[in-house]
Design an enzyme around this catalytic site. Structure first.
Site, PDB file in Angstrom:
ATOM      1  CB  SER A   1      -0.891   0.021   1.245  1.00  0.00           C
ATOM      2  OG  SER A   1      -1.394   1.339   1.426  1.00  0.00           O
TER       3      SER A   1
ATOM      4  CG  HIS B   1      -3.775  -1.650  -1.584  1.00  0.00           C
ATOM      5  ND1 HIS B   1      -4.897  -2.393  -1.906  1.00  0.00           N
ATOM      6  CD2 HIS B   1      -4.146  -0.855  -0.551  1.00  0.00           C
ATOM      7  CE1 HIS B   1      -5.895  -2.058  -1.097  1.00  0.00           C
ATOM      8  NE2 HIS B   1      -5.464  -1.125  -0.265  1.00  0.00           N
TER       9      HIS B   1
ATOM     10  CG  ASP C   1      -4.955   2.379   0.921  1.00  0.00           C
ATOM     11  OD1 ASP C   1      -5.902   1.602   0.729  1.00  0.00           O
ATOM     12  OD2 ASP C   1      -3.884   2.028   1.442  1.00  0.00           O
TER      13      ASP C   1
ATOM     14  CG  MET D   1      -7.933   7.240   2.607  1.00  0.00           C
ATOM     15  SD  MET D   1      -7.030   7.219   4.161  1.00  0.00           S
ATOM     16  CE  MET D   1      -6.355   5.558   4.117  1.00  0.00           C
TER      17      MET D   1
ATOM     18  CG  HIS E   1      -9.149   0.205  -0.402  1.00  0.00           C
ATOM     19  ND1 HIS E   1      -8.531   0.002   0.815  1.00  0.00           N
ATOM     20  CD2 HIS E   1     -10.481   0.202  -0.131  1.00  0.00           C
ATOM     21  CE1 HIS E   1      -9.431  -0.113   1.761  1.00  0.00           C
ATOM     22  NE2 HIS E   1     -10.631   0.015   1.218  1.00  0.00           N
TER      23      HIS E   1
ATOM     24  CG  MET F   1     -11.062   3.376   2.210  1.00  0.00           C
ATOM     25  SD  MET F   1      -9.488   3.260   3.097  1.00  0.00           S
ATOM     26  CE  MET F   1      -8.362   3.350   1.711  1.00  0.00           C
TER      27      MET F   1
ATOM     28  CG  MET G   1     -11.413  -2.388   5.215  1.00  0.00           C
ATOM     29  SD  MET G   1      -9.829  -1.998   4.440  1.00  0.00           S
ATOM     30  CE  MET G   1      -8.912  -1.257   5.790  1.00  0.00           C
TER      31      MET G   1
ATOM     32  N   GLY H   1      -2.563   4.040   8.002  1.00  0.00           N
ATOM     33  CA  GLY H   1      -1.645   2.919   8.033  1.00  0.00           C
ATOM     34  C   GLY H   1      -1.109   2.730   9.440  1.00  0.00           C
TER      35      GLY H   1
ATOM     36  CG  ASP I   1      -6.068  -2.839   3.200  1.00  0.00           C
ATOM     37  OD1 ASP I   1      -4.992  -2.571   3.757  1.00  0.00           O
ATOM     38  OD2 ASP I   1      -6.707  -2.021   2.507  1.00  0.00           O
ATOM     39  N   GLY I   2      -4.684  -4.315   6.252  1.00  0.00           N
ATOM     40  CA  GLY I   2      -4.548  -3.566   7.496  1.00  0.00           C
ATOM     41  C   GLY I   2      -3.804  -4.315   8.576  1.00  0.00           C
TER      42      GLY I   2
ATOM     43  N   GLY J   1       1.267  -2.085   4.072  1.00  0.00           N
ATOM     44  CA  GLY J   1       1.757  -0.723   3.910  1.00  0.00           C
ATOM     45  C   GLY J   1       3.017  -0.496   4.698  1.00  0.00           C
ATOM     46  CB  SER J   2       3.623   0.424   8.226  1.00  0.00           C
ATOM     47  OG  SER J   2       2.619  -0.405   8.727  1.00  0.00           O
TER      48      SER J   2
END
Ligand code: DX5
Ligand code: ZN
Length: 220
Positions: free
Chosen positions: A8, A33, A35, A37, A66, A68, A137, A144, A173-174, A195-196
């Site tokens: 991500s 990916h 994101d 938002m 994705h 959001m 999710m 993240g 995801d997450g 992501g991280s």
């Protein structure tokens, strides 16, 4: 299904976004990916179609967008034109999920549905045949670096059963770390967003390989 890793870019260095996309591509990412938002559906704001269009030339890999955002339906065409390959909307984002999925297909893109942690898996029961991907999710969307919600492993298992032999990808995801990846894969996921875990590591390729490798010895 083979395991796919989707870094991500929410956790990438935004000042060097194109280079970061190229770096995870070369490090073995299957999907990029992305994101999106809106500061309304989720309490954070990222980017929209113009930035996706700018990073499109930096990778030929699948752009896994994705959304959001709420409503999503009025913007779907713009995301398709910006270069999205998969467009995932939240089940909670629009009143007419079935219509959104049909519209994404009419744009020639793959359609995904994302479920917030509190949303039961049954929300996709009557649209399963219009889904190319279901995204669970495993954090509350918006940021993240949050902790993985264990409750979502059970939902992933249930969705895997509901999907049966349909050609639907199951993405989680997450909060996924190299330590957790094996359990997520064992629950039935075939696409892992990270992501991280990827972007805060010093070696993107090693982290992507470790995330993917966690499923190797586990039965599904
Ligand atoms: C959260 C996003 C996720 C998130 C993943 O709203 O949808 O893609 O950035 O990041 P990590 O892996 O750090 O939880
Ligand atoms: Zn995401």
């Amino acid at each position: 299904m083979t395991i796919k890793i989707a870094p991500s870019i929410l956790s990438a260095d935004f000042a060097r976004l194109g280079e970061e996309v190229r770096a995870v591509d070369q490090a073995g990412a299957d999907y990029i990916h992305i994101d999106v938002m809106d500061g309304h559906f989720v309490p954070n704001l990222t980017f929209g179609p113009p930035i996706i269009k700018c990073i499109r030339p930096w990778s030929q890999k699948v752009f896994d967008v994705h959304l959001m955002i709420s409503p999503a339906q009025p913007s779907l065409k713009a995301y398709a034109e910006a270069g999205a390959d998969i467009i995932t909307v939240h089940a909670e984002a629009d009143p007419h999920l079935d219509r959104s999925l049909q519209f994404i297909h009419s744009l020639g893109r793959k359609a995904g549905v994302s479920l917030n942690p509190h949303t039961p898996e049954t929300v996709v029961e009557y649209v399963l045949d219009k889904c190319d991907l279901i995204l669970v999710m495993s954090v509350n969307p918006g940021f993240g670096g949050q902790s993985f919600l264990e409750s979502q492993l059970d939902k992933t298992r249930r969705l895997k059963t509901m999907i049966g032999d349909r050609p639907i990808e199951l993405e989680v995801d997450g909060g996924i770390s190299t330590d957790l990846a094996g359990r997520v894969i064992a629950a039935g996921a075939n696409v892992l967003v990270a992501g991280s875990a990827v972007f805060q590591s010093s070696d993107y390729a090693a982290t992507i390989a470790a995330l993917r490798g966690q499923g190797g010895n586990l039965k599904q």
